[in-house]
Scaffold this active site. Structure first.
Site, PDB file in Angstrom:
ATOM      1  N   SER A   1      49.585  47.609  45.309  1.00 22.52           N
ATOM      2  CA  SER A   1      50.035  47.489  43.921  1.00 22.52           C
ATOM      3  C   SER A   1      49.476  48.572  43.005  1.00 22.52           C
ATOM      4  O   SER A   1      50.014  48.801  41.927  1.00 22.52           O
ATOM      5  CB  SER A   1      49.666  46.113  43.364  1.00 22.52           C
ATOM      6  OG  SER A   1      48.265  45.990  43.210  1.00 22.52           O
TER       7      SER A   1
ATOM      8  N   LYS B   1      44.070  45.770  38.397  1.00 28.99           N
ATOM      9  CA  LYS B   1      45.227  46.269  37.647  1.00 28.99           C
ATOM     10  C   LYS B   1      44.753  47.256  36.584  1.00 28.99           C
ATOM     11  O   LYS B   1      43.562  47.387  36.313  1.00 28.99           O
ATOM     12  CB  LYS B   1      45.977  45.118  36.966  1.00 28.99           C
ATOM     13  CG  LYS B   1      46.476  44.026  37.899  1.00 28.99           C
ATOM     14  CD  LYS B   1      47.550  44.498  38.868  1.00 28.99           C
ATOM     15  CE  LYS B   1      47.962  43.381  39.821  1.00 28.99           C
ATOM     16  NZ  LYS B   1      48.893  43.869  40.868  1.00 28.99           N
TER      17      LYS B   1
END
Length: 240
Positions: free
Chosen positions: A63, A134
């Site tokens: 990701s 993230k």
């Protein structure tokens, strides 16, 4: 003159040594004990440092490609936001997603959980729970929208230059999901760098908080890729 000193006393016979291991064996055992105590002390110190200052993590998903790749070992600065600083736009952070990105875990603490926690502190196991990596795109008070005519995300009306994004096979848009959100105070809008392979704030728009993450759930800032050797790098803040 008469000698009155009496007969000379004899020295007592030597006391036999207590049966046991030879001196060399005892010395080796002593060295081993000292080495074991030293190793335990080093391990305790390492665990304390990892628990409160710097913790290694292993990247297990794509990701955050190409910034972070599967198998990368990264170091997370757990003191980055402990003395008044708060996460800023562009920071790559690790946070506990329990209750926001993941369902609350009510299973309790088990032996395997404890062992995994200890292993994770030294980078030998996956951390238990729901830790995510993230990039911060918006902070409290920011209006984050997608997308402008050039396919760029805007923060407070200003387009972002996101040169860290994974090339999406020629797709110029920064996200295939449209959104328009004002980040609540004390929360963060976070996204992965590989937008087509990241479950992030966009996937939780309908949940309380609109997909944002509480600042207090941030564990620390990712600052260094330490392994493999050809990936050594400091992570920079992408935008202010």
């Amino acid at each position: 003159m008469t000698d009155t000193s009496g007969p000379e006393e004899e020295a007592p016979p030597a006391v036999p040594a207590t049966p046991g291991a030879p001196a060399g064996v005892r010395a080796r055992r002593s060295r081993l004990r000292r080495a074991a105590v030293g190793a335990v002390a080093v391990l305790v110190l390492l665990l304390l440092v990892n628990a409160f200052a710097v913790q290694p993590y292993r990247i297990t998903s794509g990701s955050m490609e190409n910034t972070l790749r599967v198998g990368d070992r990264v170091l997370v600065n757990k003191l980055a936001y402990r003395f008044g600083d708060t996460p800023g736009r562009g920071d790559v952070v690790v946070f506990d997603g329990t209750g926001t990105f993941a369902v609350e875990d009510t299973g309790g603490t088990t032996v395997s959980h404890v062992l995994r926690t200890a292993g994770a502190l030294v980078g030998l196991a996956e951390p238990p729970g729901n830790d995510y990596v993230k990039r911060v795109v918006g902070v409290g008070g920011d209006r984050v929208t997608c997308c402008d005519e050039q396919g760029r995300i805007e923060v407070n009306g200003e387009p972002l230059t996101e040169d860290y994004l994974h090339p999406e096979g020629g797709d110029a848009r920064a996200s295939t999901v449209d959104f328009d959100i004002v980040v609540p105070p004390g929360r963060l809008w976070v996204m992965g760098d590989h937008r087509a392979d990241s479950r992030d704030s966009r996937d939780h728009l309908g949940r309380p908080g609109g997909g944002t993450v509480p600042v207090e759930d941030v564990i620390g800032r990712v600052e260094w890729v330490g392994w493999p050797a050809d990936r050594w790098a400091w992570l920079r803040t992408a935008h202010g």
